[in-house]
Enzyme design. Sequence first.
Site, PDB file in Angstrom:
ATOM      1  N   HIS A   1       0.802  -1.159  -0.047  1.00 15.73           N
ATOM      2  CA  HIS A   1      -0.118   0.230   0.138  1.00 15.73           C
ATOM      3  C   HIS A   1       0.880   1.283  -0.069  1.00 15.73           C
ATOM      4  O   HIS A   1       0.726   2.198  -0.741  1.00 15.73           O
ATOM      5  CB  HIS A   1      -0.866  -0.031   1.221  1.00 15.73           C
ATOM      6  N   GLU A   2       1.962   1.205   0.900  1.00 16.84           N
ATOM      7  CA  GLU A   2       2.842   2.357   1.067  1.00 16.84           C
ATOM      8  C   GLU A   2       3.632   2.500  -0.137  1.00 16.84           C
ATOM      9  O   GLU A   2       3.948   3.735  -0.844  1.00 16.84           O
ATOM     10  CB  GLU A   2       3.885   2.376   2.139  1.00 16.84           C
TER      11      GLU A   2
ATOM     12  N   HIS B   1       1.463   4.337  -2.952  1.00 17.68           N
ATOM     13  CA  HIS B   1       1.439   5.693  -2.529  1.00 17.68           C
ATOM     14  C   HIS B   1       2.442   6.564  -3.251  1.00 17.68           C
ATOM     15  O   HIS B   1       2.215   7.631  -3.777  1.00 17.68           O
ATOM     16  CB  HIS B   1       1.293   6.187  -1.068  1.00 17.68           C
TER      17      HIS B   1
ATOM     18  N   GLU C   1      -6.327   6.655  -0.714  1.00 18.23           N
ATOM     19  CA  GLU C   1      -6.307   5.123  -0.216  1.00 18.23           C
ATOM     20  C   GLU C   1      -7.114   4.435  -0.975  1.00 18.23           C
ATOM     21  O   GLU C   1      -6.473   3.190  -1.221  1.00 18.23           O
ATOM     22  CB  GLU C   1      -7.077   5.361   1.120  1.00 18.23           C
TER      23      GLU C   1
ATOM     24  N   ASP D   1      -5.052   1.021  -2.345  1.00 12.55           N
ATOM     25  CA  ASP D   1      -5.394  -0.428  -2.054  1.00 12.55           C
ATOM     26  C   ASP D   1      -5.492  -1.101  -3.512  1.00 12.55           C
ATOM     27  O   ASP D   1      -4.932  -2.144  -3.542  1.00 12.55           O
ATOM     28  CB  ASP D   1      -6.891  -0.271  -1.637  1.00 12.55           C
TER      29      ASP D   1
END
Length: 485
Positions: free
Chosen positions: A136-137, A140, A201, A205
């Site tokens: 997930h990071e 980003h 987010e 995801d």
Amino acid sequence: MKRFAVKKQLIKMSLFSIGLALSSTSLQANNALPDIGGNAFSTLTPDKEKQLGDVMMRQTKGQLPMVYDPLMDEYLNSMGNQMVAKAQDVKFPFRFYWVNDKNINAFATLGGNIVSHTGTLAVSDSESEFASVIAHEISHVTQRHIARSVEARSENGPLTLAGILGSILLATVNPEAGMAGIMASQGLAQQSAINFTRSNEQEADRIGIQLMADAGYNPYAVPEFFNKLAEKSRFANTQLAFLYTHPLSQSRVADSRLRAEQFPKRFVADSQDYTLVKARVMARYHYQTKDAQSYFLRKLAEPGGNTKANQYGLALTYFDDKQVEKADQIISKLRQQEPDNLFYIDAYTDILLAQGKAEQAMSMLEQHYLLKPNNQVITLNYANAALQGKAYRLAVHLLRNLLYYKNDIFLAYEMLADTYKAMEDYARYYEARADLYYQMAVYPKAIDDLNEALNHVGKNNTLENRRLEAKKKQWQTELNRLKRL
């Protein structure tokens, strides 16, 4: 290696003493900072983002309780880069770090720097659950969410590097206030910031689930981890830090479940390194020693609980409780089965040193070093054994070679300083201390120690004086330039 690197005197900086201590790339790398002029953040090219990200990460190291543990570092960077290799739109190398914090959280900064709390690994029930957070990071970063939010803020008013970093650091202490600082540009409503975060987010995801599936992890771990967080938050007095910085709505949970169901269900076993790293976290970062000992004894007594990871964790707690012989009995048996396992080599080195057997430790580690000369676990343990055995020149040789190969290893700088001090070579001792402060972006202390180093260099040593003066001038120039950002 039982060595807690973050000495208290090195981390007593105020959380907001940011403007006086920002740094850039390491000494052996290109020291040029981006010539950004005007509003520094109006357009962040990938190259500019990487350089600014390095500045921010070095400052973060000086402000948060980072974990400098070579075994944990090797695991996290190996696992993280396994997923980065499957990602699209990767603009720069990624680097992964640990913060010693029991709260469940993780965050990414500019330039591919990703940080996980030890508490995130501790609460995970599978490697895929932990991988879902890291994926997930990574997403980003590859989707440039942070860079775009910084650019958006810069369009609404003056923005400084110190201000951005302050928000990121605040997010780890007070996540609700920190995310408001990061995401909400001046004059914008809080609701706009929340909506922008939710959009990011959802995209992270979607990309993250695909990323972890491509890397061989179980995508069904994403909704499982979300449900776990929701349950924990429901019974907590305050909302989990992870949910402040990564808002979790019912629609987001449902969406993650639908996306996971697009992949075939299959069993994905945890790697042995994951189980051993988790045992290490529980033994040394999550519980107090006696509590950790009880935890592992209980796990070993459970059906199916007599695993190598639980035995290893128990051995660490015995060692930390100064029950060295008990630790030796467990680790010796584990080493008989896997003599090249780095976790067991690391623990056995500590045991030998505690027993006053530095020569035996050096002999063992020399053989492993010949096979893996650039491995930081082997090299740092070997150098530590050499330091304890008063083989100072060997320790210096090992550490300098390691730093030539990988110049941001905090423990190596710290150990090098200790070695020079033991040798009573105070010029190099103060220079090594200066390099240590530089790694944490504490410029004033770094420059002070360079001045001390100069005081111990003989006046007739012209070349050494010139080299140290040049380093001091370089650092002062960097600091002055960073203050203007």
